[in-house]
Scaffold this active site. Structure first.
Site, PDB file in Angstrom:
ATOM      1  N   ASP A  55       0.835  -1.200   0.000  1.00  0.00           N
ATOM      2  CA  ASP A  55       0.000   0.000   0.000  1.00  0.00           C
ATOM      3  C   ASP A  55       0.870   1.251   0.000  1.00  0.00           C
ATOM      4  O   ASP A  55       1.420   1.631   1.036  1.00  0.00           O
ATOM      5  CB  ASP A  55      -0.919  -0.027   1.230  1.00  0.00           C
ATOM      6  N   GLU A 224      31.954  10.001  14.880  1.00  0.00           N
ATOM      7  CA  GLU A 224      31.965   9.829  13.418  1.00  0.00           C
ATOM      8  C   GLU A 224      32.630   8.497  13.088  1.00  0.00           C
ATOM      9  O   GLU A 224      33.637   8.132  13.699  1.00  0.00           O
ATOM     10  CB  GLU A 224      32.714  10.961  12.731  1.00  0.00           C
TER      11      GLU A 224
END
Length: 474
Positions: A55, A224
């Protein structure tokens, strides 16, 4: 790591690895992974050809209720084994198709990235664009937030947070990174070495090449992990996998990760510097003998990105929160200029790599809240426009931009100050994105309308906690 190039390879892996579940994933319009899981017993070659229905009206920014049926089709070379599920699960990243025409869906971000790569080849300029993103994130111990008719608040906490230096932690052992001074400390100040190492090793076991990891500038666990560059479509796939793995490793250890650009006031936000180069016939077109060791084509690409940067930021910095990072004083690249080495410029040319293969520039404005398929495609389109039209980037700015006198600073263009400004810039400047039907008019209009209504206007209509400080006693 799986080596998978064909449908038959996938079928063989399911049998060889005793796969129990096949997980089909795709990226929605905004940039989040969605998924459908099926039993390995029901998985067969027909799914690659005919797709699996779902959907589309229930996915943000996609179909209307009266045209909701869509097809999801797995891409064989994206297969990897999920490292978190209890039952052995093979993941396949998918593309989205229209069930009536069979055509690729125009609002599917992955389809847009594929068209951008094809457009580059069609120009004859190059055949590959290599992109290396550096996505930063925060690791928190607790996050609570709510907004309703009578209250609006958020609470974040981290054992590393400098604000906890005076807390009775029974015992408080100190070593909280100072605000804006969290870059590269060793333990015990950096408390997340082992967690980041597990993230890095999980990335590698899932098929990515992780290069380095470290603590970032902000207090409270900013981090990071750099992953190796790749071509546009592949690196966008890889970045979705990266975010998924980092979040789930943290959750396994009772921590939470956010890629929100500015979750903390008065400390550095999370950016995603994007390293960029265009190649042809295995030759780096950006290597040359010009400024910073770059070629003329590279400088025109810089010119194109600087020219279109206000519009680009609607995709590379697509949240209202993005513009709380893009403010002076926090290493954020708010000035649209280029320079070698100078990290206060929005485009930086690294000079620590002598190899021709390593020649590139780094666009420093983007942040990790972006949909990577759309952001990287938009950057490429701006660079190509600059090369085609020979856009002069002007003179470099090799000074500390933040210390320029006002008369000099006024001559340097700045990034938009809000998402609303960036969306308005995109409304005015988008013809370069329409080339090759990469971004359609429908995609651009839908993006602008969605972001303006669901995010800009939604935020503007709500009282902010700081407004009570400013105005309650008026």
């Amino acid at each position: 790591m799986l080596e998978c190039e064909s449908v038959q390879d996938v079928i063989d892996i399911v049998k060889r690895e005793s796969i129990e579940v096949v997980d089909l994933r795709f990226t929605d319009f905004i940039g989040l992974w969605q998924h459908i899981s099926i039993s390995a017993r029901e998985f067969n070659k027909d799914i690659f050809e005919n797709g699996l229905g779902f959907d589309g009206s229930s996915i943000r920014g996609w179909q209307s209720i009266h045209e909701s049926d869509m097809l999801i089709k797995p891409v064989p070379e994206t297969a990897f084994i999920d490292p978190f599920f209890k039952h052995k699960t093979l993941v396949l990243i998918c593309s989205i198709c229209d069930p009536v025409t069979g055509a690729d869906y125009s609002r599917d971000p992955r389809n847009i990235a594929g068209k951008a790569e094809k457009f580059l080849k069609s120009t004859g300029i190059g055949d590959t664009v290599f992109i290396g993103p550096e996505a930063e994130f925060f690791i928190f111990d607790d996050i609570r937030f709510d907004q309703n008719e009578k209250e609006g608040y958020y609470y974040v906490d981290s054992v590393e947070g400098r604000w906890n230096s005076g807390q009775d932690e029974k015992p408080n052992l100190g070593y909280k990174p100072r605000y804006k001074e969290g870059y590269f400390p060793v333990p015990p100040t950096d408390t997340y070495q082992d967690l980041r190492s597990e993230m890095m090793l999980t990335l590698e076991s899932s098929g990515l090449t992780a290069e380095v990891h470290h603590h970032e500038v902000a207090s409270a666990g900013q981090s990071e992990i750099s992953i190796k560059y790749a071509s546009l479509l592949q690196i966008a796939d890889n970045l979705m996998k990266y975010k998924y793995i980092v979040k789930n490793v943290a959750r396994k250890h009772g921590r939470t990760v956010t890629f929100m650009p500015k979750p903390l006031w008065n400390d550095n936000g999370s950016g995603m510097h994007v390293h960029f180069s265009i190649w042809k016939d295995n030759r780096n077109l950006f290597a040359g003998d010009g400024y910073g060791g770059l070629s003329e084509k590279a400088m025109y690409a810089v010119g194109g990105i600087l020219k279109h940067a206000p519009a680009l930021l609607a995709f590379t910095n697509p949240t209202t929160n993005s513009y709380k990072r893009l403010v002076p004083g926090f290493e954020a690249p708010v000035n649209l200029a280029y320079s070698r080495r100078n990290r206060s410029a929005s485009i930086r040319i690294p000079v620590c790599h002598a190899s021709e293969k390593a020649k590139r520039f780094e666009f420093r404005c983007p942040d990790p809240s972006c949909n990577p398929y759309l952001a990287f495609s938009a950057i490429l389109m701006a660079a190509v426009d600059g090369i085609v039209n020979k856009v002069d980037p002007g003179a470099p700015l090799d000074k500390d931009i933040y210390d320029l006198p006002p008369e000099e600073l006024n001559s340097v263009a700045q990034t938009p100050g809000s998402l609303k400004e960036a969306l308005k810039a995109l409304e005015k400047d988008h013809s370069f994105l329409l080339k090759g039907d990469v971004f359609t008019q429908d995609v651009l209009e839908h993006w602008i309308n969605y972001k303006m209504k669901r995010e800009v206007m939604a935020l503007d209509s709500r009282p902010h906690p700081w407004e009570f400080s400013l105005y309650y006693d008026i």
